[in-house]
Design a protein around this motif. Structure first.
Motif: not given
Length: 70
Positions: A64-69
């Motif tokens: 999965l793409p990384p979560k927004k920070q």
């Protein structure tokens, strides 16, 4: 058989630590602990299934793409 030769002027604790690391990397401790007690076939299947599920979850989480920070 795993062997570790102590280096010149190496403390015993350091050589022992290298030996433990070498044994752990070969998987000898894991196998020894598995052989100490009998595991029923049902428990063995359950453990292997749980390991497969956790590996699959880990693989999905990595893809999965990384979560927004923010």
């Amino acid at each position: 058989m795993t062997t570790v030769t102590p280096k010149l002027n190496e403390p015993l604790e350091v050589a022992l630590r290298r030996f433990r690391r070498a044994i752990e990397s070969t998987g000898l401790i894991k196998e020894l602990r598995a052989r100490t007690a009998y595991e029923t076939p049902t428990a063995k299947r359950k453990r292997k299934k749980a390991a497969a599920v956790s590996r699959l979850r880990k693989q999905i989480r990595r893809s999965l793409p990384p979560k927004k920070q923010y």
